[in-house]
Structures are given as structure tokens and as C-alpha cells.
Design a protein around this motif. Sequence first.
Motif, PDB file in Angstrom:
ATOM      1  N   ALA A 183     -59.459   0.498  56.682  1.00 55.66           N
ATOM      2  CA  ALA A 183     -58.297   1.150  56.037  1.00 55.66           C
ATOM      3  C   ALA A 183     -57.697   1.776  56.920  1.00 55.66           C
ATOM      4  N   MET A 184     -58.381   2.770  57.296  1.00 55.40           N
ATOM      5  CA  MET A 184     -57.765   3.668  58.515  1.00 55.40           C
ATOM      6  C   MET A 184     -56.951   2.740  59.700  1.00 55.40           C
ATOM      7  N   LEU A 185     -57.639   1.775  60.029  1.00 58.22           N
ATOM      8  CA  LEU A 185     -57.013   0.853  61.204  1.00 58.22           C
ATOM      9  C   LEU A 185     -55.704   0.133  60.599  1.00 58.22           C
ATOM     10  N   GLU A 186     -55.770  -0.216  59.553  1.00 60.38           N
ATOM     11  CA  GLU A 186     -54.537  -0.836  58.637  1.00 60.38           C
ATOM     12  C   GLU A 186     -53.506   0.326  58.627  1.00 60.38           C
ATOM     13  N   LEU A 187     -53.678   1.382  58.465  1.00 55.37           N
ATOM     14  CA  LEU A 187     -52.809   2.620  58.358  1.00 55.37           C
ATOM     15  C   LEU A 187     -52.119   2.813  59.815  1.00 55.37           C
ATOM     16  N   ARG A 188     -53.123   2.633  60.622  1.00 57.58           N
ATOM     17  CA  ARG A 188     -52.784   3.197  62.205  1.00 57.58           C
ATOM     18  C   ARG A 188     -51.575   1.748  62.513  1.00 57.58           C
ATOM     19  N   LEU A 189     -51.915   0.697  62.287  1.00 59.54           N
ATOM     20  CA  LEU A 189     -50.976  -0.304  62.421  1.00 59.54           C
ATOM     21  C   LEU A 189     -49.813  -0.286  61.924  1.00 59.54           C
ATOM     22  N   GLU A 190     -49.748   0.042  60.369  1.00 62.02           N
ATOM     23  CA  GLU A 190     -48.724   0.309  59.633  1.00 62.02           C
ATOM     24  C   GLU A 190     -47.853   1.572  60.251  1.00 62.02           C
ATOM     25  N   ALA A 191     -48.557   2.535  60.802  1.00 63.54           N
ATOM     26  CA  ALA A 191     -47.743   3.747  61.306  1.00 63.54           C
ATOM     27  C   ALA A 191     -46.982   3.199  62.451  1.00 63.54           C
ATOM     28  N   THR A 192     -47.162   2.004  63.098  1.00 61.93           N
ATOM     29  CA  THR A 192     -46.240   1.707  64.022  1.00 61.93           C
ATOM     30  C   THR A 192     -44.996   1.095  63.590  1.00 61.93           C
ATOM     31  N   SER A 248     -47.876   3.938  39.571  1.00 65.50           N
ATOM     32  CA  SER A 248     -46.456   4.477  39.716  1.00 65.50           C
ATOM     33  C   SER A 248     -46.366   5.796  39.002  1.00 65.50           C
ATOM     34  N   ASN A 249     -47.033   6.270  37.940  1.00 69.20           N
ATOM     35  CA  ASN A 249     -47.264   7.472  37.512  1.00 69.20           C
ATOM     36  C   ASN A 249     -47.590   8.381  38.250  1.00 69.20           C
ATOM     37  N   TYR A 250     -48.512   8.085  39.356  1.00 67.82           N
ATOM     38  CA  TYR A 250     -49.172   8.924  40.334  1.00 67.82           C
ATOM     39  C   TYR A 250     -48.426   9.316  41.640  1.00 67.82           C
ATOM     40  N   PHE A 251     -47.845   8.176  41.974  1.00 67.06           N
ATOM     41  CA  PHE A 251     -47.251   8.183  43.164  1.00 67.06           C
ATOM     42  C   PHE A 251     -45.789   7.989  43.390  1.00 67.06           C
ATOM     43  N   THR A 252     -44.927   8.589  44.117  1.00 63.63           N
ATOM     44  CA  THR A 252     -43.680   8.544  44.133  1.00 63.63           C
ATOM     45  C   THR A 252     -43.149   7.281  44.757  1.00 63.63           C
ATOM     46  N   SER A 253     -43.966   6.631  45.641  1.00 58.42           N
ATOM     47  CA  SER A 253     -43.414   5.293  46.496  1.00 58.42           C
ATOM     48  C   SER A 253     -44.497   4.857  46.975  1.00 58.42           C
ATOM     49  N   ARG A 254     -44.354   3.870  47.627  1.00 58.21           N
ATOM     50  CA  ARG A 254     -45.241   3.181  48.393  1.00 58.21           C
ATOM     51  C   ARG A 254     -45.795   3.837  49.591  1.00 58.21           C
ATOM     52  N   ASP A 255     -44.740   4.412  50.174  1.00 55.54           N
ATOM     53  CA  ASP A 255     -44.881   5.577  51.348  1.00 55.54           C
ATOM     54  C   ASP A 255     -45.843   6.712  50.835  1.00 55.54           C
ATOM     55  N   ASP A 256     -45.446   7.290  49.752  1.00 51.87           N
ATOM     56  CA  ASP A 256     -46.570   8.131  49.236  1.00 51.87           C
ATOM     57  C   ASP A 256     -47.856   7.722  49.051  1.00 51.87           C
ATOM     58  N   LEU A 257     -48.023   6.614  48.752  1.00 51.58           N
ATOM     59  CA  LEU A 257     -49.518   5.834  48.663  1.00 51.58           C
ATOM     60  C   LEU A 257     -50.021   5.671  49.762  1.00 51.58           C
ATOM     61  N   PHE A 258     -49.498   5.361  50.991  1.00 47.57           N
ATOM     62  CA  PHE A 258     -49.839   5.340  52.195  1.00 47.57           C
ATOM     63  C   PHE A 258     -50.367   6.576  52.765  1.00 47.57           C
ATOM     64  N   MET A 259     -49.648   7.622  52.494  1.00 48.63           N
ATOM     65  CA  MET A 259     -49.955   9.023  52.923  1.00 48.63           C
ATOM     66  C   MET A 259     -51.291   9.575  52.185  1.00 48.63           C
ATOM     67  N   GLN A 260     -51.266   9.322  51.233  1.00 51.34           N
ATOM     68  CA  GLN A 260     -52.501   9.851  50.176  1.00 51.34           C
ATOM     69  C   GLN A 260     -53.561   9.057  50.527  1.00 51.34           C
ATOM     70  N   ALA A 261     -53.379   7.880  50.807  1.00 51.67           N
ATOM     71  CA  ALA A 261     -54.631   7.035  51.456  1.00 51.67           C
ATOM     72  C   ALA A 261     -54.952   7.505  52.865  1.00 51.67           C
ATOM     73  N   GLY A 262     -54.318   7.695  53.566  1.00 55.64           N
ATOM     74  CA  GLY A 262     -54.707   8.439  54.802  1.00 55.64           C
ATOM     75  C   GLY A 262     -55.334   9.748  54.802  1.00 55.64           C
ATOM     76  N   SER A 263     -54.838  10.630  53.758  1.00 56.32           N
ATOM     77  CA  SER A 263     -55.464  11.937  53.553  1.00 56.32           C
ATOM     78  C   SER A 263     -56.866  11.729  53.087  1.00 56.32           C
ATOM     79  N   ARG A 264     -56.914  10.731  51.978  1.00 59.13           N
ATOM     80  CA  ARG A 264     -58.186  10.655  51.426  1.00 59.13           C
ATOM     81  C   ARG A 264     -59.407   9.946  52.284  1.00 59.13           C
ATOM     82  N   ILE A 265     -58.925   9.117  53.288  1.00 58.41           N
ATOM     83  CA  ILE A 265     -60.009   8.353  54.339  1.00 58.41           C
ATOM     84  C   ILE A 265     -60.360   9.349  55.160  1.00 58.41           C
TER      85      ILE A 265
END
Length: 193
Positions: free
Chosen positions: A105-114, A44-61
Amino acid sequence: MARNPERRTALVDAAIDVLAHEGARGLTFRAVDTRAGVPLGTSSNYFTSRDDLFMQAGSRINHRMTPDAAEVAHAMRPEPSRELVAALMRWLVQRMIDDRTGYLAMLELRLEATRRPALRIRLTETVRAEFDRNHSLYLDAELPGDTTTFLALHLAMTGLLLEHLTLPDMLSDTTLDRLVDLVVTCVVPARHA
């Protein structure tokens, strides 16, 4: 906001691991901290929100899945041919298998993006940019076929990877290399146009 880039990368990699193994609903700051082996509250010191965590994960993947430019240049050395396309597709599949966690994880992100419009927009931009880069690379290398060939190859390989990484026993009567060769043979013209 904390600024240790190595720790941020470790946390995002932990988030990717959580996504792959527990799904998007399991992606919480607590789960990331636990997976990364850091004190609770660290992420929580590195990411502003759960949405931010999703976005960062997508970029990292995307970063993890993109091969080094020198590797691409080396792979593109042979003369353009259907055989080169098959070799490139086998290389692609092996890279995705080698980072199975990232692909799942990318497949999970795609599903979450819906369910998350902002994630859908950002993920679409990222995936589309990579698609456009690969499309240009394919055409610039004068590989057999055209834009339609590239699109059909992209869709077929995406389906092949989905099948193999989610239900590997579904097509276990045929080797993965054979399946890749079958896709390439069906999609890519034999002669260089």
C-alpha cells in the motif's frame, strides 16, 4: 465528522488493504466500506475527501511499520558491529514481510504521490521524518560506518524489499537472509570506525 476512533482505524486499515490489492485507482469510499464490512456511506462520515483517505492511510502505514521503542531498545542491546546491522536489517525485512499489505500500500501511495502534489508533500514529510529518526538511531548507536553507509544501506534495503515483495521469484535462487547479509557485507564496513 464521526468520532469513533476504533472504527476510523478499521476504515483506514481497510483502505490500506484496498490500496495493496486494487491500487490507488481502486481506493473509493465504497471499496473501503465494502472491505471494512460496514454500511455504504460510512467512510464518507470519517474522511472529508479521497485525498484525506490517502493521507490517513499513509499515516497509518507509517504507524504500523514503526516498531515499539522497547523492541528497538531490545534489538540494540548487542555491541555495535556489522553482525548487529545484519540482524537489524533481517528484523526490518521480516517486519515488512509480516505487513506485506502495508508495504505494498505504501508503494501504491508513493506512485499516487507522483500525481497528487499535496500527497507528495505530506508523504515526503512522513518518510523523511522516519528516515531522519532511523539515521539518528544508527549514528547514536555507533553502528559501523557513517552517514553515507546509512544512506547506501537504506537505498539497498528499499530495493531489496521492492524486489522481494513485488517479484519474489526474481531472486528466488537465494534466500532472503542471504541477500540481506550480502547487502550488509557490501555496504557496512567490517571494522567499527
